[in-house]
Scaffold this active site. Structure first.
Site, PDB file in Angstrom:
ATOM      1  N   ALA A  67       6.672   3.972  32.202  1.00 39.04           N
ATOM      2  CA  ALA A  67       8.031   4.077  31.670  1.00 39.04           C
ATOM      3  C   ALA A  67       9.023   4.279  32.807  1.00 39.04           C
ATOM      4  CB  ALA A  67       8.118   5.233  30.681  1.00 39.04           C
ATOM      5  N   GLY A 111       1.974   4.584  32.532  1.00 39.52           N
ATOM      6  CA  GLY A 111       2.010   3.569  31.487  1.00 39.52           C
ATOM      7  C   GLY A 111       1.338   2.277  31.908  1.00 39.52           C
ATOM      8  N   GLU A 114      -2.055   2.677  30.931  1.00 38.82           N
ATOM      9  CA  GLU A 114      -2.124   2.632  29.468  1.00 38.82           C
ATOM     10  C   GLU A 114      -2.049   1.192  28.951  1.00 38.82           C
ATOM     11  OE1 GLU A 114      -0.529   6.845  27.868  1.00 38.82           O
ATOM     12  OE2 GLU A 114       0.934   5.744  29.076  1.00 38.82           O
ATOM     13  N   GLU A 134       0.857  11.724  34.711  1.00 40.46           N
ATOM     14  CA  GLU A 134       1.885  12.388  33.895  1.00 40.46           C
ATOM     15  C   GLU A 134       1.967  13.889  34.125  1.00 40.46           C
ATOM     16  OE1 GLU A 134       1.437   8.473  31.823  1.00 40.46           O
ATOM     17  OE2 GLU A 134       0.158   9.832  32.936  1.00 40.46           O
TER      18      GLU A 134
END
Length: 260
Positions: A67, A111, A114, A134
């Site tokens: 992100a 991300g 992910e 994170e």
């Protein structure tokens, strides 16, 4: 001045190639990217001529940095309103019937990892690294990373990566069966397209049935994982640490955690 689209979509025979196209921001995800990628996946799912999807990143600096933390710091959404079910980049929660292949052209952190975990198959450049940092930003892996990493890796390895926020190399990811192949960076997209072509040459309904059956084994675990992620996100997102992490990142300094 014309602004480049945040993602490029092109057909390569029976394969849809999607390229995350924000190389100056290490292909970090913003709301506009979510729309372009999500709409492309919808197109792929509807079109019987598309039999596989390849996702890669532009440039040689990163596959995806996750992100856009600078956008988050500015108070901007990175997932558009009304498209929440699609998840980050319009991809991580977007189930489609066609096989998806991540062509990881460089570092895939947060991300980015992910996106990899949400893909059916993974071709990684030898320059790729994977990780969920994170916790270093006061955040959690809210795009499926926490439970998908734990499902795909040995528990002790997954826990170490989740708790430390450290990354692993492409070769280590191959040893752990997180990726299918590691190739030179210059060959990663071509290799992914070749694999997609091999899949596309098979009977499409049979391929899609195999994907549906195989993923059905994960359905209950995924539902529980998403539920727990959704429960944890509001508390973490509203914490002082969650504000401090992106702020420190934007200001290029070490974060000062308070545990609040």
């Amino acid at each position: 001045m014309t602004t480049a689209p945040p993602a490029l979509v092109e057909r390569r025979g029976n394969v849809l190639l999607i390229t995350l196209n924000r190389p100056g921001a290490r292909n970090a995800v913003n709301a506009e990217m979510c729309l372009v990628v999500g709409d492309a996946l919808e197109e792929a799912d509807r079109d019987p001529e598309i039999r596989a999807v390849v996702l890669t990143g532009a440039g040689d600096k990163a596959f995806c940095a996750g992100a856009d933390l600078k956008a988050i710091t500015r108070g901007e959404r990175v997932i558009p309103e009304g498209r929440e079910e699609w998840g980050l980049a319009g991809y991580v929660g977007h189930r489609i019937s066609k096989p998806t292949i991540a062509a990881v052209n460089g570092p895939a952190l947060g991300g980015g990892t992910e996106l990899v975990l949400a893909s059916d198959l993974v071709i990684a450049a030898d320059t790729a690294v994977f990780g969920l940092p994170e916790v270093k930003r006061g955040l959690i892996a809210g795009a499926g990373g926490a439970f998908r990493l734990a499902a795909k890796l040995p528990p002790t390895v997954a826990m170490e990566l989740l708790m430390t926020g450290e990354s692993i190399s492409a070769q280590r990811a191959l040893e752990l069966h997180l990726v299918n192949r590691v190739v030179p960076a210059s060959d990663v997209v071509a290799t992914a397209l070749e694999l997609a072509g091999t899949i596309a040459a098979n009977a499409p309904l049979a391929v899609q049935a195999h994907k549906r059956i195989a993923l059905g084994q994960w359905a209950s675990d995924e539902a529980s994982g998403w539920e727990m992620t959704s429960e944890a996100l509001p508390t973490i997102a509203s914490s002082e640490d969650a504000k401090e992490g992106p702020r420190a990142f934007a200001e290029k300094r070490a974060p000062v955690w308070t545990g609040r």
